[in-house]
Design an enzyme around this catalytic site. Structure first.
Site, PDB file in Angstrom:
ATOM      1  N   HIS A   1       0.883  -1.192   0.000  1.00 27.24           N
ATOM      2  CA  HIS A   1       0.000   0.000   0.000  1.00 27.24           C
ATOM      3  C   HIS A   1       0.912   1.231   0.000  1.00 27.24           C
ATOM      4  CE1 HIS A   1      -3.455   2.419   0.631  1.00 27.24           C
ATOM      5  NE2 HIS A   1      -3.743   2.158   1.888  1.00 27.24           N
TER       6      HIS A   1
ATOM      7  N   HIS B   1      -2.285  -2.019  -9.687  1.00 26.83           N
ATOM      8  CA  HIS B   1      -3.237  -1.435  -8.750  1.00 26.83           C
ATOM      9  C   HIS B   1      -4.502  -2.277  -8.767  1.00 26.83           C
ATOM     10  CE1 HIS B   1      -5.747   1.537  -6.739  1.00 26.83           C
ATOM     11  NE2 HIS B   1      -4.619   2.057  -6.324  1.00 26.83           N
TER      12      HIS B   1
ATOM     13  N   ASP C   1       2.852   5.668  -6.584  1.00 24.19           N
ATOM     14  CA  ASP C   1       4.118   5.555  -5.860  1.00 24.19           C
ATOM     15  C   ASP C   1       5.327   5.417  -6.773  1.00 24.19           C
ATOM     16  OD1 ASP C   1       3.103   5.696  -3.253  1.00 24.19           O
ATOM     17  OD2 ASP C   1       2.366   3.648  -3.427  1.00 24.19           O
TER      18      ASP C   1
HETATM   19  N1  ACO Z   1       4.878  -6.670 -10.375  1.00 21.42           N
HETATM   20  C1  ACO Z   1       4.784  -7.863 -10.993  1.00 21.42           C
HETATM   21  N2  ACO Z   1       3.625  -8.547 -11.137  1.00 21.42           N
HETATM   22  C2  ACO Z   1       2.534  -7.993 -10.592  1.00 21.42           C
HETATM   23  C3  ACO Z   1       2.560  -6.755  -9.922  1.00 21.42           C
HETATM   24  C4  ACO Z   1       3.794  -6.086  -9.836  1.00 21.42           C
HETATM   25  N3  ACO Z   1       3.885  -4.901  -9.216  1.00 21.42           N
HETATM   26  N4  ACO Z   1       1.323  -6.453  -9.487  1.00 21.42           N
HETATM   27  C5  ACO Z   1       0.540  -7.454  -9.856  1.00 21.42           C
HETATM   28  N5  ACO Z   1       1.259  -8.402 -10.535  1.00 21.42           N
HETATM   29  C6  ACO Z   1       0.753  -9.631 -11.177  1.00 21.42           C
HETATM   30  C7  ACO Z   1       0.467 -10.702 -10.128  1.00 21.42           C
HETATM   31  O1  ACO Z   1       1.585 -11.528  -9.927  1.00 21.42           O
HETATM   32  C8  ACO Z   1      -0.681 -11.425 -10.784  1.00 21.42           C
HETATM   33  O2  ACO Z   1      -0.161 -12.252 -11.800  1.00 21.42           O
HETATM   34  P1  ACO Z   1      -0.803 -13.716 -12.097  1.00 21.42           P
HETATM   35  O3  ACO Z   1      -2.180 -13.424 -12.572  1.00 21.42           O
HETATM   36  O4  ACO Z   1       0.094 -14.326 -13.098  1.00 21.42           O
HETATM   37  O5  ACO Z   1      -0.795 -14.430 -10.771  1.00 21.42           O
HETATM   38  C9  ACO Z   1      -1.477 -10.325 -11.465  1.00 21.42           C
HETATM   39  O6  ACO Z   1      -0.507  -9.301 -11.768  1.00 21.42           O
HETATM   40  C10 ACO Z   1      -2.584  -9.736 -10.617  1.00 21.42           C
HETATM   41  O7  ACO Z   1      -2.014  -9.291  -9.380  1.00 21.42           O
HETATM   42  P2  ACO Z   1      -2.716  -9.325  -7.977  1.00 21.42           P
HETATM   43  O8  ACO Z   1      -1.666  -9.399  -6.912  1.00 21.42           O
HETATM   44  O9  ACO Z   1      -3.785 -10.381  -7.965  1.00 21.42           O
HETATM   45  O10 ACO Z   1      -3.428  -7.911  -7.959  1.00 21.42           O
HETATM   46  P3  ACO Z   1      -4.033  -7.183  -6.690  1.00 21.42           P
HETATM   47  O11 ACO Z   1      -5.107  -6.302  -7.216  1.00 21.42           O
HETATM   48  O12 ACO Z   1      -4.380  -8.139  -5.622  1.00 21.42           O
HETATM   49  O13 ACO Z   1      -2.800  -6.326  -6.147  1.00 21.42           O
HETATM   50  C11 ACO Z   1      -1.271  -4.578  -5.809  1.00 21.42           C
HETATM   51  C12 ACO Z   1      -2.649  -4.955  -6.345  1.00 21.42           C
HETATM   52  C13 ACO Z   1      -1.122  -5.059  -4.357  1.00 21.42           C
HETATM   53  C14 ACO Z   1      -1.153  -3.053  -5.819  1.00 21.42           C
HETATM   54  C15 ACO Z   1      -0.172  -5.211  -6.710  1.00 21.42           C
HETATM   55  O14 ACO Z   1      -0.308  -4.747  -8.036  1.00 21.42           O
HETATM   56  C16 ACO Z   1       1.240  -4.956  -6.190  1.00 21.42           C
HETATM   57  O15 ACO Z   1       1.718  -5.698  -5.335  1.00 21.42           O
HETATM   58  N6  ACO Z   1       1.924  -3.881  -6.694  1.00 21.42           N
HETATM   59  C17 ACO Z   1       3.235  -3.525  -6.192  1.00 21.42           C
HETATM   60  C18 ACO Z   1       3.103  -2.756  -4.895  1.00 21.42           C
HETATM   61  C19 ACO Z   1       2.620  -1.354  -5.111  1.00 21.42           C
HETATM   62  O16 ACO Z   1       3.109  -0.630  -5.960  1.00 21.42           O
HETATM   63  N7  ACO Z   1       1.632  -0.952  -4.273  1.00 21.42           N
HETATM   64  C20 ACO Z   1       1.102   0.398  -4.286  1.00 21.42           C
HETATM   65  C21 ACO Z   1      -0.297   0.432  -4.803  1.00 21.42           C
HETATM   66  S1  ACO Z   1      -0.895   2.088  -4.850  1.00 21.42           S
HETATM   67  C22 ACO Z   1      -1.241   2.423  -3.245  1.00 21.42           C
HETATM   68  O17 ACO Z   1      -1.598   1.589  -2.446  1.00 21.42           O
HETATM   69  C23 ACO Z   1      -1.081   3.755  -2.823  1.00 21.42           C
END
Ligand code: ACO
Length: 425
Positions: A265, A304, A360
């Protein structure tokens, strides 16, 4: 004509029509279907497809990349408004007129000081305590100084405590920062506006007046506006959830600060900078991308839950990066970030998953250019988000439909069994 969803459960022969309102059905209506295991419910880890409230504060269209506060596009607010104007808008639903804004600014200025005894609380932390931990604990501690926050059903008491918290958050954040640097605290200065005063409390040395470039003050103002609210994200849901058991604003916001700290987050901005430093050079980007695709690491600042398009906040920040670097000089990690983004926007792995830069991805580069250490980045998110948390808290408190938060579970443990005495185990 009312929109209806017709559901048939062949097992029990139950057939019902459920009303669709605002593109949702009432989850409790599903209880009419009694299936094996009991009345039907939904299973939704992470609340991916479950609305928990009605809200008129922030609108997001994740597919189109749209973000609006009370109907006003984020781009227009970032271009023209001040942070305190936006905080008022979030709390009151309308933009303030000139006298309302002047009164609001005056109120916030009056409440910037911290209670003196809070300094004793701050002194108790180890010198290298993470500033988010200090922020979380001190926010909760405010309740012991302002117990009238428990009168949250009284609009006057509620408004006073909201103003207090919005006013004190920058002071608290600056104190947490200076504690880590073993520097004396700087008291707020009434001569400065919200963001200028924040920078002064952070960075002032022995000079009589703290001078900051107007463009840098504006960059902080823009970052604060972009971070002010973001509807039902993890930390806002934490605030609402803690509010649901009847808690005061300070306890709820403290929970929000804790939720925000996580690297998935608000902690992502700190994690982005760590990632950029580890990659170090543009040449090492392809190797890093291979690691992401193999599932060994995540590309922080990408992806996201709601945005399946470019995060509109990232677009504004990317522009602010150029403005700030014009004054501070270019951060060499910018090249690494741009190269990563290039892959992110073209590589099949990211494209097929609709992963785009989020808020971010670039904010850490600005924060670093402004002189902040990475552990302060999430604090810089929490300060303006306090306005959003307060607005969401207020909406929750005044929503007659809300109840104590209490999700269901699917029990996967043992069936009933008898206690086994110790000597028989
Ligand atoms: N890098 C690589 N792969 C990713 C990323 C990433 N940053 N984010 C998602 N994926 C992939 C997952 O591995 C998944 O792949 P799969 O379908 O092959 O298993 C797919 O994309 C979907 O991802 P989920 O984790 O199911 O998506 P979710 O909506 O649950 O997560 C989140 C969203 C937590 C923001 C995620 O994208 C992430 O971890 N991003 C990196 C952390 C980040 O930047 N967070 C800040 C968000 S903005 C904020 O909170 C202010």
């Amino acid at each position: 004509m009312a929109d209806l969803l017709q559901i048939t459960h062949p097992g029990s022969g139950t057939e019902r029509e459920l009303a669709i309102t605002d593109a949702t059905i009432r989850a409790t209506e599903l209880r009419q279907f009694v299936v094996e295991g009991g009345p039907l419910a939904t299973y939704d880890p992470g609340y991916v497809n479950t609305a928990s409230c009605r809200s008129s504060i922030t609108y997001i269209d994740g597919d189109a990349g749209i973000l609006e506060y009370r109907g006003y596009p984020i781009e227009q607010l970032a271009e023209s408004a001040s942070f305190l104007e936006v905080a008022w808008l979030l709390l009151n639903g309308e933009l303030p007129n000139a006298s309302q804004l002047a009164e609001w600014e005056q109120l916030i200025t009056e409440h910037r000081m911290l209670p003196d005894k809070l300094k004793t609380v701050l002194a108790g932390f180890p010198y290298d305590a993470h500033p988010m931990t200090i922020l979380m604990a001190s926010t909760a501690a405010f309740y012991s100084f302002y117990p009238d926050a428990q009168n949250f059903t009284d609009p006057e008491a509620r408004a006073l405590n909201i103003a207090r918290l919005i006013a004190k958050m920058p002071t608290l954040a600056a104190f947490a920062y200076r504690k880590g640097k073993a520097k004396p605290y700087i008291a707020p200065d009434d001569a400065y506006g919200y963001c200028h005063n924040f920078l002064a409390m952070l960075f002032k040395q022995a000079e009589r007046r703290y001078h900051a470039d107007e463009r840098l003050i504006r960059a902080v103002e823009v970052l604060f506006i972009l971070h002010a609210d973001h509807e039902q994200n993890c930390s806002t849901s934490a605030v609402r959830s803690v509010a649901s058991s009847g808690n005061d604003l300070y306890t709820c916001v403290s929970a929000g600060v804790g939720a925000l700290h996580g690297p998935l987050h608000g902690g992502a901005n700190e994690a982005v900078l760590k990632m950029l430093r580890e990659i170090g050079t543009v040449e090492r980007v392809p190797e890093f991308i291979e690691g992401v695709k193999a599932g060994r690491v995540r590309m922080m600042g990408f992806g996201h839950r709601v945005y399946k398009n470019y995060d509109p906040r990232a677009r504004v920040i990317k522009k602010a990066v150029d403005d700030v670097f014009e004054i501070t000089g270019v951060n060499p990690l910018l090249e690494v970030a741009q190269e990563l983004e290039k892959y992110g926007l073209t590589d099949e792995y990211f494209v097929s998953r609709r992963l785009y830069p989020n808020v971010d991805f670039y904010s850490g580069l600005i924060y670093e250019a402004l002189g902040f250490p990475p552990e302060m980045f999430t604090v810089l998110f929490a300060v303006p988000r306090t306005a959003g948390w307060a607005a969401q808290y207020q909406e929750f408190i005044t929503d007659p439909e809300q109840k104590i938060a209490r999700p269901k579970q699917i029990y996967t443990g043992y069936a009933r069994r008898d206690y086994v005495p110790l000597d028989a185990r």
